[in-house]
Design a protein around this motif. Structure first.
Motif, PDB file in Angstrom:
ATOM      1  N   GLY A 285       1.298  -1.047  -0.001  1.00  0.00           N
ATOM      2  CA  GLY A 285       0.103   0.088  -0.062  1.00  0.00           C
ATOM      3  C   GLY A 285       1.245   0.874  -0.448  1.00  0.00           C
ATOM      4  N   PRO A 286       0.202   2.397   0.117  1.00  0.00           N
ATOM      5  CA  PRO A 286       1.067   3.720  -0.095  1.00  0.00           C
ATOM      6  C   PRO A 286       1.452   4.090   1.028  1.00  0.00           C
ATOM      7  CG  PRO A 286      -1.163   3.810   0.181  1.00  0.00           C
ATOM      8  CD  PRO A 286      -1.340   2.571   0.273  1.00  0.00           C
ATOM      9  N   GLU A 287       1.583   3.560   2.150  1.00  0.00           N
ATOM     10  CA  GLU A 287       2.505   3.630   3.700  1.00  0.00           C
ATOM     11  C   GLU A 287       4.265   2.326   3.164  1.00  0.00           C
ATOM     12  OE1 GLU A 287       0.865   2.616   7.211  1.00  0.00           O
ATOM     13  OE2 GLU A 287      -0.693   4.034   7.007  1.00  0.00           O
ATOM     14  N   ARG A 288       4.148   1.887   2.621  1.00  0.00           N
ATOM     15  CA  ARG A 288       5.518   1.149   2.530  1.00  0.00           C
ATOM     16  C   ARG A 288       6.191   1.926   1.342  1.00  0.00           C
ATOM     17  NH1 ARG A 288       9.587  -1.595   3.440  1.00  0.00           N
ATOM     18  NH2 ARG A 288      10.018  -3.750   2.326  1.00  0.00           N
ATOM     19  N   LEU A 289       5.239   1.635  -0.143  1.00  0.00           N
ATOM     20  CA  LEU A 289       5.734   2.103  -1.094  1.00  0.00           C
ATOM     21  C   LEU A 289       6.613   4.178  -0.879  1.00  0.00           C
ATOM     22  CD1 LEU A 289       6.062   3.071  -4.090  1.00  0.00           C
ATOM     23  CD2 LEU A 289       3.836   3.792  -3.842  1.00  0.00           C
ATOM     24  N   ARG A 290       5.578   4.344   0.643  1.00  0.00           N
ATOM     25  CA  ARG A 290       6.257   5.796   0.690  1.00  0.00           C
ATOM     26  C   ARG A 290       8.217   4.819   1.216  1.00  0.00           C
ATOM     27  NH1 ARG A 290       1.490   7.445   1.199  1.00  0.00           N
ATOM     28  NH2 ARG A 290       1.165   7.415   3.530  1.00  0.00           N
ATOM     29  N   GLU A 291       7.475   4.009   2.512  1.00  0.00           N
ATOM     30  CA  GLU A 291       9.280   3.511   2.750  1.00  0.00           C
ATOM     31  C   GLU A 291      10.774   3.367   1.655  1.00  0.00           C
ATOM     32  OE1 GLU A 291       8.426   0.085   5.426  1.00  0.00           O
ATOM     33  OE2 GLU A 291       7.029   1.266   6.851  1.00  0.00           O
ATOM     34  N   ILE A 292       9.739   2.776   0.064  1.00  0.00           N
ATOM     35  CA  ILE A 292      10.943   1.817  -0.570  1.00  0.00           C
ATOM     36  C   ILE A 292      10.955   3.575  -1.321  1.00  0.00           C
ATOM     37  CG2 ILE A 292      11.063   0.877  -2.336  1.00  0.00           C
ATOM     38  CD1 ILE A 292       9.046  -1.099  -0.787  1.00  0.00           C
ATOM     39  N   GLU A 293      10.427   4.904  -1.641  1.00  0.00           N
ATOM     40  CA  GLU A 293      10.750   5.459  -2.167  1.00  0.00           C
ATOM     41  C   GLU A 293       9.732   6.777  -1.759  1.00  0.00           C
ATOM     42  OE1 GLU A 293      12.251   5.096  -4.833  1.00  0.00           O
ATOM     43  OE2 GLU A 293      12.754   3.900  -5.242  1.00  0.00           O
ATOM     44  N   PRO A 294      10.107   7.219  -0.822  1.00  0.00           N
ATOM     45  CA  PRO A 294       9.438   8.541  -0.205  1.00  0.00           C
ATOM     46  C   PRO A 294       8.876   9.180  -0.641  1.00  0.00           C
ATOM     47  CG  PRO A 294      11.559   7.865   0.597  1.00  0.00           C
ATOM     48  CD  PRO A 294      11.524   6.906  -0.380  1.00  0.00           C
ATOM     49  N   HIS A 295       9.774   9.650  -2.444  1.00  0.00           N
ATOM     50  CA  HIS A 295       8.812  10.922  -2.906  1.00  0.00           C
ATOM     51  C   HIS A 295       7.797  10.283  -4.113  1.00  0.00           C
ATOM     52  CE1 HIS A 295      12.098  13.674  -1.366  1.00  0.00           C
ATOM     53  NE2 HIS A 295      11.675  12.988  -1.218  1.00  0.00           N
ATOM     54  N   ALA A 296       7.076   9.099  -4.314  1.00  0.00           N
ATOM     55  CA  ALA A 296       6.780   8.124  -5.519  1.00  0.00           C
ATOM     56  C   ALA A 296       4.348   8.300  -4.257  1.00  0.00           C
ATOM     57  CB  ALA A 296       6.617   7.080  -5.298  1.00  0.00           C
ATOM     58  N   VAL A 297       3.901   8.436  -5.015  1.00  0.00           N
ATOM     59  CA  VAL A 297       2.610   8.741  -5.127  1.00  0.00           C
ATOM     60  C   VAL A 297       2.099   7.756  -5.361  1.00  0.00           C
ATOM     61  CG1 VAL A 297       2.549  11.001  -4.326  1.00  0.00           C
ATOM     62  CG2 VAL A 297       1.936   9.987  -6.211  1.00  0.00           C
ATOM     63  N   GLY A 298       1.173   7.061  -4.888  1.00  0.00           N
ATOM     64  CA  GLY A 298       0.386   6.110  -6.349  1.00  0.00           C
ATOM     65  C   GLY A 298      -1.200   5.166  -4.831  1.00  0.00           C
ATOM     66  N   LEU A 299      -1.879   4.988  -5.289  1.00  0.00           N
ATOM     67  CA  LEU A 299      -2.154   3.858  -4.825  1.00  0.00           C
ATOM     68  C   LEU A 299      -2.040   2.685  -4.066  1.00  0.00           C
ATOM     69  CD1 LEU A 299      -5.256   4.644  -7.215  1.00  0.00           C
ATOM     70  CD2 LEU A 299      -5.243   5.563  -4.497  1.00  0.00           C
ATOM     71  N   GLN A 300      -1.435   1.931  -4.868  1.00  0.00           N
ATOM     72  CA  GLN A 300      -1.268   0.748  -4.724  1.00  0.00           C
ATOM     73  C   GLN A 300       0.293  -0.180  -5.388  1.00  0.00           C
ATOM     74  OE1 GLN A 300      -4.024  -2.423  -5.341  1.00  0.00           O
ATOM     75  NE2 GLN A 300      -3.966  -3.154  -3.331  1.00  0.00           N
ATOM     76  N   ALA A 301       0.579  -0.657  -4.981  1.00  0.00           N
ATOM     77  CA  ALA A 301       2.329  -0.949  -6.060  1.00  0.00           C
ATOM     78  C   ALA A 301       2.887  -2.277  -5.626  1.00  0.00           C
ATOM     79  CB  ALA A 301       3.482   0.352  -5.042  1.00  0.00           C
ATOM     80  N   ILE A 302       3.166  -3.372  -6.604  1.00  0.00           N
ATOM     81  CA  ILE A 302       3.621  -3.952  -6.485  1.00  0.00           C
ATOM     82  C   ILE A 302       5.409  -4.372  -6.498  1.00  0.00           C
ATOM     83  CG2 ILE A 302       4.379  -6.872  -7.988  1.00  0.00           C
ATOM     84  CD1 ILE A 302       2.086  -6.292  -9.434  1.00  0.00           C
ATOM     85  N   TYR A 303       5.640  -5.035  -5.284  1.00  0.00           N
ATOM     86  CA  TYR A 303       6.999  -4.546  -4.978  1.00  0.00           C
ATOM     87  C   TYR A 303       7.840  -5.861  -4.875  1.00  0.00           C
ATOM     88  CZ  TYR A 303      11.660  -4.039  -1.906  1.00  0.00           C
ATOM     89  OH  TYR A 303      12.439  -4.346  -1.820  1.00  0.00           O
ATOM     90  N   SER A 304       8.983  -6.160  -5.960  1.00  0.00           N
ATOM     91  CA  SER A 304       9.972  -6.900  -6.281  1.00  0.00           C
ATOM     92  C   SER A 304      11.208  -6.859  -6.286  1.00  0.00           C
ATOM     93  CB  SER A 304       9.669  -7.230  -7.949  1.00  0.00           C
ATOM     94  OG  SER A 304      10.621  -8.114  -8.364  1.00  0.00           O
ATOM     95  N   PRO A 305      11.690  -7.449  -5.085  1.00  0.00           N
ATOM     96  CA  PRO A 305      13.212  -7.056  -4.194  1.00  0.00           C
ATOM     97  C   PRO A 305      13.485  -7.408  -4.510  1.00  0.00           C
ATOM     98  CG  PRO A 305      11.740  -8.431  -2.754  1.00  0.00           C
ATOM     99  CD  PRO A 305      10.521  -8.023  -3.816  1.00  0.00           C
ATOM    100  N   ARG A 306      13.605  -8.261  -5.759  1.00  0.00           N
ATOM    101  CA  ARG A 306      15.242  -9.431  -6.138  1.00  0.00           C
ATOM    102  C   ARG A 306      15.516  -9.208  -7.419  1.00  0.00           C
ATOM    103  NH1 ARG A 306      18.309 -10.943  -3.532  1.00  0.00           N
ATOM    104  NH2 ARG A 306      19.013 -12.552  -5.101  1.00  0.00           N
TER     105      ARG A 306
END
Length: 411
Positions: A131-152
């Motif tokens: 969700g948005p909170e986790r997205l901001r942890e990864i990319e603090p300046h990014a905005v979005g409703l939802q995201a897929i995170y592929s750490p590898r």
């Protein structure tokens, strides 16, 4: 063309046309299996990896986008793991920087869910829906409703990888011959003859991996010309140092399912720079890396092809949008601002460009998988743009398995 040979001709067991990363990986694979083979890799350029290999984003793709069960999905997921193992073995630096695919609208959220399910079906490790909170942890300046995170997801310099493949080939007794453009191909009995500026090459078997020229080289060998390669240029901008802090690594939009292009996104490079792009517009030449590079025969070949005409009629609005964005920095940057609003047009400078060798079918559809055609002693490969570099070791293994099955390589 017929040819009877002469004493000065070079004779080999296997010739591979194309010294990009796929052709080199194929030669390396087959020499590893059959070290007794006389293998030569031929390329028209004065150095290896001059086109798609040397001008791509450098991403080691995880395999998120590809249809489950397709050759592309399988070879990408396996290829990403194989690529990182190879880099570890050869001491080639890479960076497991991770990637997010960001949905900024409700419609994109629906497509994001579909993409997430596709990624799970393809077996991508550690994939997360965030969700948005986790997205901001990864990319603090990014905005979005939802995201897929592929750490590898990772990045690498594929030019260094291709150079290592070439070193492997030479260490195994093979040759890599640059400035050897293959102009004609003929069969005489059980042999194949290749005409180059440096003379004739006689080979028992031939594999072509000619990138943006793969359909033309295939036609020289008697293979079907279709699906045709149509070149699409992708331009990049580079963030200036004062805006470099706005993006940490790889941020992608949710792709349009009608196209194989991923949309304008951010790409971290191994030197620490941040690229934005690419767009996707028809290139006016198969090596048309600049907007004003025009090769009239190449352009006529593309626009006269019924497959391109049907594609253009169906998606002219998308095509016009891409062309406008290609000429307008403001529109280009606006595509990035959807997920990183603080990026400004003043904060970017023009960067390099690449050409995607996209295969189009006569009905106007973009061919979504790798294409291989085998006829007697010849295997032709085409349509290996992204994730061709990621998958190169596994594509080489796939072509190698075809060659083992079709050719008497042990004889």
């Amino acid at each position: 063309m017929s040819y009877t040979g002469s004493e000065s001709d070079r004779r080999v067991d296997l010739a591979i046309v194309g010294a990009g990363i796929v052709g080199l990986a194929t030669a390396r694979e087959l020499l590893g299996r059959y070290p007794h083979l006389r293998v030569v890799v031929l390329d028209k350029e004065p150095a290896i990896a001059q086109h798609q290999t040397g001008r791509n984003s450098g991403v080691i793709h995880s395999g998120l986008y590809y249809k489950p069960g397709s050759l592309k999905a399988r070879l990408c997921v396996q290829g990403a793991a194989a690529m990182m193992r190879y880099c570890d073995e050869r001491g080639i630096p890479y960076n497991v920087c991770g990637k997010v695919v960001v949905a900024t609208s409700a419609d994109e959220q629906t497509r994001l869910q579909d993409l997430y399910q596709r990624g799970l079906a393809n077996g991508i490790p550690q994939l997360e829906m965030i969700g948005p909170e986790r997205l901001r942890e990864i990319e603090p300046h990014a905005v979005g409703l939802q995201a897929i995170y592929s750490p590898r997801t990772a990045i690498v310099d594929y030019g260094l990888v291709a150079a290592a493949y070439a070193d492997d080939i030479r260490a195994l007794g093979g040759e890599v011959l640059t400035s050897h453009e293959v102009r004609r191909i003929a069969r005489t009995g059980q042999r194949v003859w290749l005409e180059t500026p440096a003379g004739m090459i006689e080979t028992r078997f031939l594999i072509t991996c000619a990138g943006v020229y793969s359909d033309r080289v295939a036609a020289l060998s008697g293979a079907p010309r279709d699906p045709r390669i149509v070149p699409f240029r992708g331009d990049y901008y580079i963030l200036k140092p004062e805006q470099r802090h706005l993006i940490n690594s790889l941020i992608y939009p949710v792709p349009d399912p009608a196209f194989p292009f991923l949309g304008v996104h951010s790409t971290l490079k191994m030197d620490g720079s941040m690229w934005l792009g690419p767009n996707a517009v028809l290139a006016f030449g198969r090596e048309g890396y600049r907007r004003w590079d025009v090769n009239l025969p190449d352009l006529a070949d593309a626009v006269s092809y019924r497959g391109f005409q049907r594609l253009a009629r169906s998606y002219w609005q998308v095509g016009m949008s891409e062309m406008l964005r290609d000429w307008s920095k403001a529109l280009f940057v606006a595509a990035v601002q959807r997920f990183v609003p603080e990026v400004t047009a003043e904060g970017v400078v023009a960067g390099p460009a690449g050409i995607r060798a996209q295969a189009l079918a006569p009905d106007g559809s973009m061919v979504d998988d790798f294409v291989f055609h085998q006829d007697g002693p010849i295997i032709d490969g085409r349509n290996a743009p992204s994730p061709g570099a990621t998958s190169s070791l596994m594509i080489g293994a796939e072509i190698g398995a075809m060659a083992v099955q079709s050719f008497a390589l042990g004889a």
